[in-house]
Design a protein around this motif. Structure first.
Motif, PDB file in Angstrom:
ATOM      1  N   LYS A 244       0.820  -1.211   0.000  1.00  0.00           N
ATOM      2  CA  LYS A 244       0.000   0.000   0.000  1.00  0.00           C
ATOM      3  C   LYS A 244       0.853   1.259   0.000  1.00  0.00           C
ATOM      4  O   LYS A 244       0.562   2.231  -0.716  1.00  0.00           O
ATOM      5  CB  LYS A 244      -0.937   0.008   1.215  1.00  0.00           C
ATOM      6  CG  LYS A 244      -1.860   1.221   1.284  1.00  0.00           C
ATOM      7  CD  LYS A 244      -2.773   1.134   2.489  1.00  0.00           C
ATOM      8  CE  LYS A 244      -3.749   2.307   2.531  1.00  0.00           C
ATOM      9  NZ  LYS A 244      -3.057   3.609   2.684  1.00  0.00           N
ATOM     10  N   GLU A 245       1.918   1.258   0.806  1.00  0.00           N
ATOM     11  CA  GLU A 245       2.775   2.436   0.915  1.00  0.00           C
ATOM     12  C   GLU A 245       3.882   2.445  -0.140  1.00  0.00           C
ATOM     13  O   GLU A 245       4.704   3.361  -0.167  1.00  0.00           O
ATOM     14  CB  GLU A 245       3.390   2.515   2.318  1.00  0.00           C
ATOM     15  CG  GLU A 245       2.383   2.775   3.421  1.00  0.00           C
ATOM     16  CD  GLU A 245       1.772   4.169   3.341  1.00  0.00           C
ATOM     17  OE1 GLU A 245       2.358   5.055   2.674  1.00  0.00           O
ATOM     18  OE2 GLU A 245       0.693   4.374   3.944  1.00  0.00           O
ATOM     19  N   LYS A 246       3.902   1.391  -0.992  1.00  0.00           N
ATOM     20  CA  LYS A 246       4.906   1.292  -2.067  1.00  0.00           C
ATOM     21  C   LYS A 246       6.325   1.375  -1.510  1.00  0.00           C
ATOM     22  O   LYS A 246       7.188   2.125  -1.992  1.00  0.00           O
ATOM     23  CB  LYS A 246       4.675   2.367  -3.130  1.00  0.00           C
ATOM     24  CG  LYS A 246       3.349   2.219  -3.866  1.00  0.00           C
ATOM     25  CD  LYS A 246       3.173   3.284  -4.928  1.00  0.00           C
ATOM     26  CE  LYS A 246       1.944   3.001  -5.797  1.00  0.00           C
ATOM     27  NZ  LYS A 246       0.695   2.869  -5.032  1.00  0.00           N
ATOM     28  N   LEU A 247       6.557   0.576  -0.442  1.00  0.00           N
ATOM     29  CA  LEU A 247       7.862   0.512   0.202  1.00  0.00           C
ATOM     30  C   LEU A 247       8.584  -0.776  -0.188  1.00  0.00           C
ATOM     31  O   LEU A 247       7.957  -1.752  -0.609  1.00  0.00           O
ATOM     32  CB  LEU A 247       7.694   0.563   1.720  1.00  0.00           C
ATOM     33  CG  LEU A 247       7.216   1.896   2.292  1.00  0.00           C
ATOM     34  CD1 LEU A 247       6.757   1.723   3.733  1.00  0.00           C
ATOM     35  CD2 LEU A 247       8.309   2.953   2.209  1.00  0.00           C
ATOM     36  N   LEU A 248       9.886  -0.773  -0.035  1.00  0.00           N
ATOM     37  CA  LEU A 248      10.669  -1.982  -0.205  1.00  0.00           C
ATOM     38  C   LEU A 248      10.493  -2.869   1.026  1.00  0.00           C
ATOM     39  O   LEU A 248      10.166  -2.393   2.110  1.00  0.00           O
ATOM     40  CB  LEU A 248      12.147  -1.627  -0.393  1.00  0.00           C
ATOM     41  CG  LEU A 248      12.471  -0.689  -1.566  1.00  0.00           C
ATOM     42  CD1 LEU A 248      13.935  -0.252  -1.506  1.00  0.00           C
ATOM     43  CD2 LEU A 248      12.165  -1.374  -2.892  1.00  0.00           C
ATOM     44  N   ALA A 249      10.725  -4.162   0.857  1.00  0.00           N
ATOM     45  CA  ALA A 249      10.536  -5.133   1.937  1.00  0.00           C
ATOM     46  C   ALA A 249      11.880  -5.636   2.450  1.00  0.00           C
ATOM     47  O   ALA A 249      12.749  -6.023   1.663  1.00  0.00           O
ATOM     48  CB  ALA A 249       9.701  -6.306   1.447  1.00  0.00           C
TER      49      ALA A 249
END
Length: 292
Positions: A244-249
């Motif tokens: 949702k936040e378009k972050l890396l994992a």
């Protein structure tokens, strides 16, 4: 049991040594990681990179790739939050100055903890806690150790319950910089800022979404989706938050000491599909071809 991201890689981007509150020296930590099949490791001690040089030497011997790391304390809405910095330049002057400031903050915090626990009548409490920390800045676990040794409590768990846990006299949080400042330190040093173990802050789902959104707006780039001690439900929730936040994992064991099988080096649940691993964005991206 090691659960690598793919058959060729076992990546652990969160662990601690005696340079902060871990039980193993940096060299012993790297050796243990190698013995458990870890191929890529980041040593992320609290507010210090003092153990990186020793870990790097050991990593070369063990054939492990070491990624520069640190875990920085900060404040978000008066709560203590931890941000992991990965793949930064350890020699960056501004970053080193920031770490010196964090060290001063930790000493100020330790002095206040000792002052608040002064009524217990333990002689040289701060010095003894520092000795328990190997001569470095003591944290609450080291004060708990001294309280136990002095017979004030029966064990460290009781020390936290009575004196050091949330809301108790020794629970001092006031000395950390704001989240946005810590994120800036990491990114200006060329690193990736990662929100550490999001489910360990005891936040409601709504508050955690708010924290993650604020973190992203501050320049944060990744969150730890897979870490020790979390359920499959946590994993799914954090994966969805990551998307949702378009972050890396990111992922990491948060290893501190041997003997805790639920928190062992390399023992990390496989991240759900459809997430972009943080290590693909390192200055030297980690790919299967490196080890395969």
């Amino acid at each position: 049991m090691t659960i690598p991201q793919d058959p060729h890689l076992c990546i652990d981007l969160h662990c601690h040594s005696t340079a902060s509150d871990g039980a193993l020296s940096p060299a012993a930590l790297v050796e243990r990681a190698s013995g458990r099949g870890v191929t890529h490791l980041s040593l992320t001690d609290h507010d210090t990179i003092a153990g990186l040089a020793e870990a790097q030497t050991a990593a070369q011997v063990q054939g492990i790739e070491l990624i520069p790391g640190v875990e920085l304390s900060c404040l978000w809405k008066s709560r203590t939050i931890h941000i992991v910095g990965l793949d930064f330049d350890p020699a960056a002057e501004g970053f080193r100055q920031a770490l010196e400031l964090q060290n001063e903050n930790r000493w100020a915090r330790a002095r206040m903890i000792a002052e608040r626990l002064g009524k217990l009548g333990i002689d040289d409490l701060l010095a003894r806690a520092s000795e328990a920390a190997g001569g470095d800045v003591p944290g609450r676990p080291h004060f708990a150790q001294v309280l136990t040794e002095a017979g004030v409590v029966n064990n460290t768990g009781q020390a936290f319950k009575r004196y050091l846990g949330a809301g108790k006299p020794g629970d001092v949080k006031a000395f950390w910089p704001e989240l946005s400042e810590v994120v800036r330190w990491i990114t200006e040093a060329g690193g990736v800022a990662v929100l550490a173990h999001p489910r360990k802050y005891q936040l409601t789902a709504t508050k955690l979404r708010e924290l993650t959104s604020d973190f992203r707006r501050a320049g944060g780039q990744a969150i730890e989706v897979s870490t020790s001690g979390q359920s499959s439900g946590d994993l799914g929730f954090l994966a969805e938050l990551c998307r949702k936040e378009k972050l890396l994992a990111s992922q990491g064991s948060d290893f501190h000491f041997p003997g805790a099988p639920w928190c062992e080096l390399g023992r990390i649940m496989k991240m759900p599909d459809g997430l972009e691993p943080v290590w693909h964005s390192f200055r030297q991206p980690i790919s299967r071809s490196e080890t395969g």
